[in-house]
Design a protein around this motif. Sequence first.
Motif, PDB file in Angstrom:
ATOM      1  N   CYS A 161     104.994  -3.900  87.252  1.00 51.80           N
ATOM      2  CA  CYS A 161     103.636  -4.566  87.002  1.00 51.80           C
ATOM      3  C   CYS A 161     103.607  -5.726  87.868  1.00 51.80           C
ATOM      4  O   CYS A 161     104.576  -6.549  87.879  1.00 51.80           O
ATOM      5  CB  CYS A 161     104.043  -5.049  85.427  1.00 51.80           C
ATOM      6  N   PRO A 162     102.909  -5.568  88.810  1.00 52.55           N
ATOM      7  CA  PRO A 162     102.687  -6.735  89.905  1.00 52.55           C
ATOM      8  C   PRO A 162     102.000  -8.073  89.624  1.00 52.55           C
ATOM      9  O   PRO A 162     101.148  -8.005  88.601  1.00 52.55           O
ATOM     10  CB  PRO A 162     101.712  -6.176  90.838  1.00 52.55           C
ATOM     11  N   ALA A 163     102.586  -8.822  90.214  1.00 48.32           N
ATOM     12  CA  ALA A 163     102.024 -10.300  89.804  1.00 48.32           C
ATOM     13  C   ALA A 163     100.897 -10.782  90.709  1.00 48.32           C
ATOM     14  O   ALA A 163     100.189 -11.628  90.209  1.00 48.32           O
ATOM     15  CB  ALA A 163     103.119 -11.234  90.078  1.00 48.32           C
ATOM     16  N   HIS A 164     100.629 -10.280  91.760  1.00 48.96           N
ATOM     17  CA  HIS A 164      99.528 -10.515  93.042  1.00 48.96           C
ATOM     18  C   HIS A 164      98.241 -10.588  92.017  1.00 48.96           C
ATOM     19  O   HIS A 164      98.056  -9.677  91.336  1.00 48.96           O
ATOM     20  CB  HIS A 164      99.508  -9.881  94.021  1.00 48.96           C
ATOM     21  N   PRO A 165      97.396 -11.566  92.062  1.00 53.80           N
ATOM     22  CA  PRO A 165      96.169 -11.794  91.376  1.00 53.80           C
ATOM     23  C   PRO A 165      95.157 -10.614  91.779  1.00 53.80           C
ATOM     24  O   PRO A 165      94.327 -10.120  90.993  1.00 53.80           O
ATOM     25  CB  PRO A 165      95.840 -13.163  91.728  1.00 53.80           C
ATOM     26  N   VAL A 166      95.106 -10.271  93.118  1.00 53.69           N
ATOM     27  CA  VAL A 166      94.180  -9.184  93.540  1.00 53.69           C
ATOM     28  C   VAL A 166      94.496  -7.875  92.962  1.00 53.69           C
ATOM     29  O   VAL A 166      93.590  -7.097  92.412  1.00 53.69           O
ATOM     30  CB  VAL A 166      94.040  -8.955  94.984  1.00 53.69           C
ATOM     31  N   MET A 167      95.792  -7.559  92.986  1.00 53.14           N
ATOM     32  CA  MET A 167      96.049  -6.088  92.426  1.00 53.14           C
ATOM     33  C   MET A 167      95.935  -6.196  90.700  1.00 53.14           C
ATOM     34  O   MET A 167      95.822  -5.323  90.298  1.00 53.14           O
ATOM     35  CB  MET A 167      97.780  -6.074  92.751  1.00 53.14           C
ATOM     36  N   GLN A 168      96.120  -7.515  90.125  1.00 49.61           N
ATOM     37  CA  GLN A 168      96.058  -7.591  88.670  1.00 49.61           C
ATOM     38  C   GLN A 168      94.537  -7.317  88.503  1.00 49.61           C
ATOM     39  O   GLN A 168      93.977  -6.705  87.643  1.00 49.61           O
ATOM     40  CB  GLN A 168      96.527  -8.695  88.098  1.00 49.61           C
ATOM     41  N   ALA A 169      93.504  -7.977  89.228  1.00 47.05           N
ATOM     42  CA  ALA A 169      92.290  -7.884  89.181  1.00 47.05           C
ATOM     43  C   ALA A 169      91.732  -6.308  89.223  1.00 47.05           C
ATOM     44  O   ALA A 169      91.054  -6.020  88.511  1.00 47.05           O
ATOM     45  CB  ALA A 169      91.485  -8.785  90.092  1.00 47.05           C
ATOM     46  N   LEU A 170      92.226  -5.757  90.221  1.00 40.16           N
ATOM     47  CA  LEU A 170      92.021  -4.352  90.290  1.00 40.16           C
ATOM     48  C   LEU A 170      92.623  -3.539  89.435  1.00 40.16           C
ATOM     49  O   LEU A 170      91.474  -2.436  89.025  1.00 40.16           O
ATOM     50  CB  LEU A 170      92.596  -3.894  91.666  1.00 40.16           C
ATOM     51  N   LEU A 171      93.620  -3.562  89.086  1.00 43.37           N
ATOM     52  CA  LEU A 171      94.040  -2.821  87.704  1.00 43.37           C
ATOM     53  C   LEU A 171      93.294  -3.104  86.659  1.00 43.37           C
ATOM     54  O   LEU A 171      92.688  -2.244  85.759  1.00 43.37           O
ATOM     55  CB  LEU A 171      95.544  -3.301  87.255  1.00 43.37           C
ATOM     56  N   LEU A 172      92.770  -4.373  86.434  1.00 50.08           N
ATOM     57  CA  LEU A 172      91.831  -4.556  85.250  1.00 50.08           C
ATOM     58  C   LEU A 172      90.422  -3.739  85.417  1.00 50.08           C
ATOM     59  O   LEU A 172      89.762  -3.235  84.534  1.00 50.08           O
ATOM     60  CB  LEU A 172      91.534  -6.106  84.978  1.00 50.08           C
ATOM     61  N   LYS A 173      89.770  -3.923  86.392  1.00 50.60           N
ATOM     62  CA  LYS A 173      88.393  -3.770  86.811  1.00 50.60           C
ATOM     63  C   LYS A 173      88.454  -2.023  87.047  1.00 50.60           C
ATOM     64  O   LYS A 173      87.586  -1.455  86.440  1.00 50.60           O
ATOM     65  CB  LYS A 173      87.616  -4.169  88.070  1.00 50.60           C
ATOM     66  N   SER A 174      89.497  -1.616  87.414  1.00 47.51           N
ATOM     67  CA  SER A 174      89.570   0.196  87.662  1.00 47.51           C
ATOM     68  C   SER A 174      89.868   0.735  86.295  1.00 47.51           C
ATOM     69  O   SER A 174      89.468   1.983  86.079  1.00 47.51           O
ATOM     70  CB  SER A 174      90.540   0.461  88.835  1.00 47.51           C
ATOM     71  N   ASP A 175      90.828  -0.067  85.392  1.00 45.67           N
ATOM     72  CA  ASP A 175      91.076   0.480  83.938  1.00 45.67           C
ATOM     73  C   ASP A 175      92.159   1.796  84.487  1.00 45.67           C
ATOM     74  O   ASP A 175      91.900   2.919  83.739  1.00 45.67           O
ATOM     75  CB  ASP A 175      89.979   0.932  83.298  1.00 45.67           C
ATOM     76  N   LEU A 176      92.887   1.794  85.623  1.00 41.52           N
ATOM     77  CA  LEU A 176      93.609   2.733  86.126  1.00 41.52           C
ATOM     78  C   LEU A 176      95.113   2.485  86.282  1.00 41.52           C
ATOM     79  O   LEU A 176      95.201   1.015  86.266  1.00 41.52           O
ATOM     80  CB  LEU A 176      93.275   3.432  87.149  1.00 41.52           C
ATOM     81  N   SER A 177      96.093   3.386  85.929  1.00 40.73           N
ATOM     82  CA  SER A 177      97.425   3.023  86.644  1.00 40.73           C
ATOM     83  C   SER A 177      97.228   3.446  88.089  1.00 40.73           C
ATOM     84  O   SER A 177      96.806   4.677  88.366  1.00 40.73           O
ATOM     85  CB  SER A 177      98.298   3.637  85.854  1.00 40.73           C
ATOM     86  N   LEU A 178      97.866   2.669  88.934  1.00 39.55           N
ATOM     87  CA  LEU A 178      97.621   3.031  90.247  1.00 39.55           C
ATOM     88  C   LEU A 178      98.974   3.268  91.090  1.00 39.55           C
ATOM     89  O   LEU A 178     100.019   2.632  91.105  1.00 39.55           O
ATOM     90  CB  LEU A 178      96.997   1.859  91.042  1.00 39.55           C
TER      91      LEU A 178
END
Length: 319
Positions: free
Chosen positions: A128-145
């Motif tokens: 579970c990454p802390a970077h805000p860009v990665m967190q935003a991308l996980l939220l918007k894509s609704d995917l596990s990456l």
Amino acid sequence: MMFGSNTLGNGWVVPADDAAITAAAQLLRAGQIVAIPTETVYGLAADAQNAEAVARIYAAKGRPDFNPLIVHVRDRKAAEKLGVFNATAQALADAFWPGPLTLVLPLQPGAPVARAVTAGLPTIAIRCPAHPVMQALLLKSDLSLAAPSANRSGAISPTRADHVLKGLGGAVPMILDGGPCSAGLESTIVAVRDDGWQVLRPGPVSSMEIEQMLGFPPLSMPISAIEAPGQMASHYAPSKPVRLNVTVAEKGDYLIGFGAITGDENLSSTGDLAQAAAHLFEALHNADASLANTIAVAPIPHEGIGIAMNDRLARAAVR
């Protein structure tokens, strides 16, 4: 949607603003790959459930198919759909997530991931990454990456968007530029066993920190097989030979200094290991691009994050 421009390939390097993150999420849902910043290094992300998308990661990196990938998730709830958490795994996730710690856990029966993600192993690596860009991308894509480092397999890991562009270029449709990575080294990887825990790859979270939090030491059993990324003998390697523990440069060297050893550039003139770790891969990129024939690196203390730095340097020096 079109963004930015570049001169080194067909991949678009774009500032990681809301519009770009939305566009990246659309690409990921369409089965494409996207390079993204994390707090550790830049990753090459794809929908972990989409076998064709995951295959694009392996193809872009030239990665051997026996080397598993780390799956990045929004939170522990999402992680529990992929891996089986015992009490030790729960404690580690609660203490260090979001952050630079990857857990290798038994694969949840019916977990929604492509087989190539785990390289056919009965375990899965999750972070579970802390970077805000990665967190935003996980939220918007609704995917596990699924997202290994965004570089050619075995080469120096990227800590800036331009490192990704130079290394992979047009193999990546979009590179989200979130600036330099703060940690600068890949995550610590811990395998959680039935009878304890074991560090498979040292990183920003030290073994001592983990032991202090859990209250019991790691297992002392040997690591006999590849269970996670970063375990191959030759890895993180520049194109030039690397010499370690160098105090005086020889002719043709690019000396990466530390502390009182100045060199062509210094990872940290004050001997700050966290600062040095954040700059290590960038210094290796600079040395590899220089006119020097050989890369020399000053001694790094084997303590704290210096243990992880020495691990990366030892693998970079294997020819």
